[in-house]
Design an enzyme around this catalytic site. Sequence first.
Site, short mmCIF file in Angstrom:
data_model
loop_
_atom_site.label_atom_id
_atom_site.label_comp_id
_atom_site.label_asym_id
_atom_site.label_seq_id
_atom_site.Cartn_x
_atom_site.Cartn_y
_atom_site.Cartn_z
N ASN A 96 10.71 0.33 -1.34
CA ASN A 96 9.38 0.15 -0.90
C ASN A 96 8.79 1.50 -0.96
OD1 ASN A 96 10.92 1.48 1.60
ND2 ASN A 96 8.57 1.32 2.39
N ASP A 97 7.45 1.81 -0.57
CA ASP A 97 6.94 2.71 -0.85
C ASP A 97 6.61 3.83 0.20
OD1 ASP A 97 6.60 1.79 -3.44
OD2 ASP A 97 4.86 0.71 -2.68
#
Length: 593
Positions: free
Chosen positions: A61-62
């Site tokens: 994910n970021d």
Amino acid sequence: MKISAVIFHCLFLFSLALISKNGVQASHKVYMHLLESVPAVDVKQVHRTGYHFQPPRNWINDGQPSDPNGPMYFNGTYHLFYQYNPKGAVWGNIVWAHSVSKDLINWQRLENAIYPSKPFDKYGCWSGSATILPGNKPVILYTGIIDANNTQVQNYAIPADISDPYLRKWVKPDNNPLIVADKSINKTAFRDPTTAWLGQDGRWRISIGGRRKNRGIAYLYRSKDFVNWVKAQHPLHSTARTGNWECPDFFPVSAYGKNGLEIDGMDTLAEGSTVGSNVKYVLKVSLDVTRYEYYTLGTYSSKTDKYIPDKGMIDGWNGLRYDYGNFYASKSFFDPSKNRRILWGWANESDSTADDVKKGWAGIQLIPRTISLDPKGKQLLQWPIEEVEKLRGKKIELSSKKLVKGDKVEITGITAAQADVDVTFSFNSLDRAEPFHPSWDRYDAQKLCSQKGSTVEGGLGPFGLLTLASKKLEEYTPVFFRVFKAQDKPIVLMCSDASRSTLKDGIGTYRPSFAGFVDVDLTQKKLSLRSLIDHSVVESFGAGGKTCISSRVYPTLAVYNNAHLYAFNNGTQIVTIDSLSAWSMNNPQNMNQ
């Protein structure tokens, strides 16, 4: 000659002294019983993307959930850092993974760059940004978690060997943390520092996301040396009743043309100068409450260090969005090699956590996009980077094809499961457009799309594409337009509807009718649509990038060579395919390695 970490620390500090949720499950939900799970060697390949960035297995994910960490262009190489769980397909054990590329398409994966190892990040290395300091020195700012109470601080890291073209190793000096929340700040909602910019007064500035009660805040900090940071008396911006602000991004865009602007030069472009009058500023925030991202356009002054949205901008949940689908925690950076601003965004899975564990992977990066200002100055335009066109293979074309009500034309000759489709529709009249009912909410396109789906007969529309479709249309993901009449002007609805995307039992799977309105002039009676189709993702760009929608879908029949692509019209108004170009998309080199 290789510079040792110790020597580089000294040189680095010396140089500094000379510088004057929408339904997608939250990416930071921890599944303790799954954190140590080791995925099967045989990772399930069905629904894995072909040309979108994703690692070979496990969760990406970021951030918490944050931006694609520290994207930057340095000495001829693009760098992408991203949040990654090396031990499983759920959120947890997060490190900064690191990949490099010469063209933003073909990537080489390197060893993890940042991981918990110090008291100031013992419980997590969350998101941040990269800044290139004078002297061509990159530095990363990131959020560290220092205790089990989720206390968040801001740290920095620097390359261990500045001569390494890939910057493989990063070190975290012992004078961290650089920024600790004071008593006025909620220390559990204090994260995701932006790329820094240098003001006319010689001071660096960064913004950090947070909240006070239910007010979203972009805190502002200043520093003369990039080491000692002082919180400004007032935030860069804040808005009531928006909840926690994550992943703030702040940057300038040119009012004319599509060239990007460097954030480090923001201040020199401001203050009403000839150049400054041709600049707008963008503040983007990711809202933890809605799981969507919102942005405004406005003005910025270094004298007051305040960002003010333009008059008429909606500064909240009904505001402009980069993407009206599965898109979160984005981060932009300036690419000096092509003088453009590039936007990275992350798409979580829309299936269940149990499904993610079974398939052994979760999360993809969407295709990078260029950002520019619409000529009217009221919104941004986004478009896939030109490099993605290198992956185009076999091409088919179609033109001057009329679609009457009920028509479905199959687009054959390409790989429909992995394609790039660009089509322009035209129509002779707006007369059959349906009235826009006064009771409908002009800000709730998704609700309207769920009521007026692709199979609901209309006047002008619905028309568009049926992507990832099975042969007999038992399942498909339609991307389409529908035009309504209003008193002042036509209203264009754009939808990407995942509700019919699979025959699989929908328990634990989110299959929404994503939608957004398109602010477009229909004087020419034309609407364009481009869709990037890649097995489990459909990224769509309406009207040249005015409205963008990304959907995650998991077909059961329409997989690999059994996927089909159609153009359709279910409105009473005849629609013409003016032009359609579609390409099979090849896989990049080294992708997913």
